[in-house]
Design a protein around this motif. Structure first.
Motif, PDB file in Angstrom:
ATOM      1  N   GLY A 171       0.835  -1.205   0.000  1.00 49.17           N
ATOM      2  CA  GLY A 171       0.000   0.000   0.000  1.00 49.17           C
ATOM      3  C   GLY A 171       0.864   1.246   0.000  1.00 49.17           C
ATOM      4  O   GLY A 171       0.543   2.249  -0.655  1.00 49.17           O
ATOM      5  N   THR A 172       1.955   1.185   0.736  1.00 46.54           N
ATOM      6  CA  THR A 172       2.884   2.319   0.782  1.00 46.54           C
ATOM      7  C   THR A 172       3.419   2.611  -0.618  1.00 46.54           C
ATOM      8  O   THR A 172       3.481   3.767  -1.052  1.00 46.54           O
ATOM      9  CB  THR A 172       4.077   1.988   1.711  1.00 46.54           C
TER      10      THR A 172
ATOM     11  N   ALA B 175      -6.086   2.306   1.798  1.00 46.57           N
ATOM     12  CA  ALA B 175      -5.339   1.145   2.319  1.00 46.57           C
ATOM     13  C   ALA B 175      -6.189   0.312   3.271  1.00 46.57           C
ATOM     14  O   ALA B 175      -6.131  -0.909   3.261  1.00 46.57           O
ATOM     15  CB  ALA B 175      -4.070   1.616   3.017  1.00 46.57           C
ATOM     16  N   GLN B 176      -6.998   0.991   4.101  1.00 45.34           N
ATOM     17  CA  GLN B 176      -7.763   0.273   5.129  1.00 45.34           C
ATOM     18  C   GLN B 176      -9.199  -0.012   4.696  1.00 45.34           C
ATOM     19  O   GLN B 176      -9.983  -0.499   5.510  1.00 45.34           O
ATOM     20  CB  GLN B 176      -7.796   1.120   6.422  1.00 45.34           C
TER      21      GLN B 176
ATOM     22  N   ASP C  65      -6.227   7.351  -0.265  1.00 46.36           N
ATOM     23  CA  ASP C  65      -5.533   6.332   0.513  1.00 46.36           C
ATOM     24  C   ASP C  65      -6.610   5.405   1.070  1.00 46.36           C
ATOM     25  O   ASP C  65      -7.193   5.648   2.126  1.00 46.36           O
ATOM     26  CB  ASP C  65      -4.707   6.971   1.631  1.00 46.36           C
TER      27      ASP C  65
ATOM     28  N   PHE D 176      -2.142   6.584   9.388  1.00 46.26           N
ATOM     29  CA  PHE D 176      -0.921   5.787   9.442  1.00 46.26           C
ATOM     30  C   PHE D 176       0.212   6.568   8.779  1.00 46.26           C
ATOM     31  O   PHE D 176      -0.015   7.345   7.844  1.00 46.26           O
ATOM     32  CB  PHE D 176      -1.145   4.447   8.724  1.00 46.26           C
TER      33      PHE D 176
ATOM     34  N   SER E 194      -4.147  -1.547   0.366  1.00 44.25           N
ATOM     35  CA  SER E 194      -3.132  -2.412   0.978  1.00 44.25           C
ATOM     36  C   SER E 194      -3.703  -3.797   1.249  1.00 44.25           C
ATOM     37  O   SER E 194      -4.865  -3.918   1.649  1.00 44.25           O
ATOM     38  CB  SER E 194      -2.661  -1.792   2.302  1.00 44.25           C
TER      39      SER E 194
ATOM     40  N   LYS F 208      -5.224  -6.219   7.040  1.00 48.24           N
ATOM     41  CA  LYS F 208      -6.295  -5.550   6.285  1.00 48.24           C
ATOM     42  C   LYS F 208      -7.451  -6.523   6.023  1.00 48.24           C
ATOM     43  O   LYS F 208      -7.276  -7.738   6.113  1.00 48.24           O
ATOM     44  CB  LYS F 208      -5.740  -5.017   4.948  1.00 48.24           C
TER      45      LYS F 208
END
Ligand SMILES: Cc1ncc(COP(=O)(O)O)c(C=O)c1O
Length: 397
Positions: A64-65, A163-164, A161, A90, A185, A190
């Protein structure tokens, strides 16, 4: 009487037996194929993810980063540029901006859901702003109706973002399919839980898709010819193959998380423990309303289909969160603090010159948040054990 004696924050080993068997045979298939990086498994996963999210294109990447980093690189954001993101998130959100040499410009959160407060955007957007990066915190969409309207008004790209939040939806659409690009992510904690690091980047723009594809492999195109510098952001075939098996069950797992959250919410709010959740995030009193010269309908649709990647309570102010947490640990209940500091409070960003009190909502969230076990495999008895312990500790103090 319940015989529960411990509840972990997350137990990744609790997969159904038939899923474990299927995962093992998929792993064997990939091992036998001898194709380990990108290739047909990744392409199939990309197609399935794009269909699921509702984004025209998606590319499997290393994390994800790295998806965030790629999005910024694809827009050629760098020194002298600013990217706006929430401070309560995060680290990767702000870290990715810093790594491309741009300045992360932080904004505060709404007091109801702790997502980015679109009302603060006006004060920070300027001629150097190259992107807005809202984060769908804890599995709930930020107010994308408001964010998109502000961004469109000024012609600023939005990088989600997500990601979550794969699977989350809001009035503006599905998480990851609303902005110019979306970043997801598959880190094992997750909702779509991978077996190591991996991620996804989505876009509806075919030119961006081509650029992202090139940047994912050191900026090449054609092979071994580099008009730009990228990185190694490739996804493994094994990850993709294993995740393909889990993707069709994602909504069912999110529904279980929602049911767990509904149980906690009812029992805990009944006992006076505040819960960060969407249903209280609609009205003016919650800071959930936005009026941009009448361009956006009221109330702002903060509430969304929460996927509860995390279930977060606010530890009541008169209690000491460490002691509260220790009380739960004594009962063998796993908890986590997401996140103990806003990004503006992180030592590595000291040069940005922020002071305590700059982002009061985020600072209060960082001081009071506590995540409880919420994963889909929890039993009713375990949920009851956690809720009872939280209430007992909250009421004892
Ligand atoms: C909001 C947010 N952004 C980005 C990331 C980075 O994802 P990854 O761990 O896959 O690099 C995470 C992971 O926890 C996250 O929660």
């Amino acid at each position: 009487m319940s015989d529960v004696a411990a509840v972990p924050l997350l137990d990744l080993r609790r997969a159904p037996a038939d899923e474990i068997q299927a995962l093992q045979s998929v792993a064997a298939r990939v091992i036998e194929s001898g194709a380990f990086i990108l290739g047909p498994e990744v392409e199939a996963f990309e197609k399935e993810c794009a269909d699921y999210i509702g984004a025209p294109f998606s590319l499997g990447v290393s994390s994800g980063t790295d998806a965030l980093l790629l999005a910024l690189m694809a827009l050629e954001i760098g020194p002298g540029d600013e990217v706006v993101c929430p401070t309560f998130t995060f680290f990767a959100s702000g870290g990715a901006v810093w790594r491309v040499g741009a300045k992360p410009v932080f904004v505060d959160s709404r007091p109801c859901c702790y997502n980015l407060d679109p009302a603060s955007l006006d004060t920070v957007l300027g001629s150097r702003t190259r992107a807005i990066m809202p984060v769908h915190l804890f599995g709930q969409c930020a107010d994308m109706t408001a964010v998109q309207a502000i961004a469109a008004d000024r012609g600023i790209p939005v990088i989600e973002d997500a990601a979550q939040a794969i699977g989350a939806r809001c009035a503006a659409g599905a998480a990851g399919a609303i902005g110019l690009m979306g970043c997801v992510s598959f880190y094992p904690t997750k909702n779509l839980s991978g077996f190591g690091d991996s991620g996804l980047i989505t876009t509806g723009d075919p030119q961006l898709r081509t650029r992202l594809d090139s940047l994912r492999v050191h900026g090449w195109g054609p092979k071994y010819y580099h008009a730009r510098v990228g990185g190694n952001f490739r996804m493994d075939a094994l990850q993709a193959a294993l995740l393909r098996l889990r993707l069709p069950r994602l909504d069912e797992l999110a529904a279980r998380r929602r049911a767990n959250a509904a149980f906690y919410t009812e029992v805990l709010t009944g006992a006076g423990v505040a819960v960060v959740q969407p249903s209280v995030c609609r009205g003016e009193a919650d800071g959930g309303t936005l009026d941009l010269d009448g361009k956006i309908g009221l109330p702002a649709q903060c509430a969304s289909d929460h996927t509860y990647n995390q279930f977060v309570i606010r530890v009541p102010e008169h209690l000491d969160r460490d002691r509260f947490r220790a009380g739960l640990a004594e009962r063998n209940i796993g908890t986590e603090i997401y996140y103990p500091l806003g990004l503006h409070q992180q030592e590595c960003f000291a040069s940005l010159g922020h002071r305590p009190g700059d982002f009061p909502v985020a600072e209060s969230a960082a001081a009071s948040c506590l995540a409880l076990p919420i994963f889909p495999g929890l039993t009713g008895a375990e949920l009851g054990y956690v809720a009872e312990a939280v209430i007992e500790i909250a009421q004892r103090a």
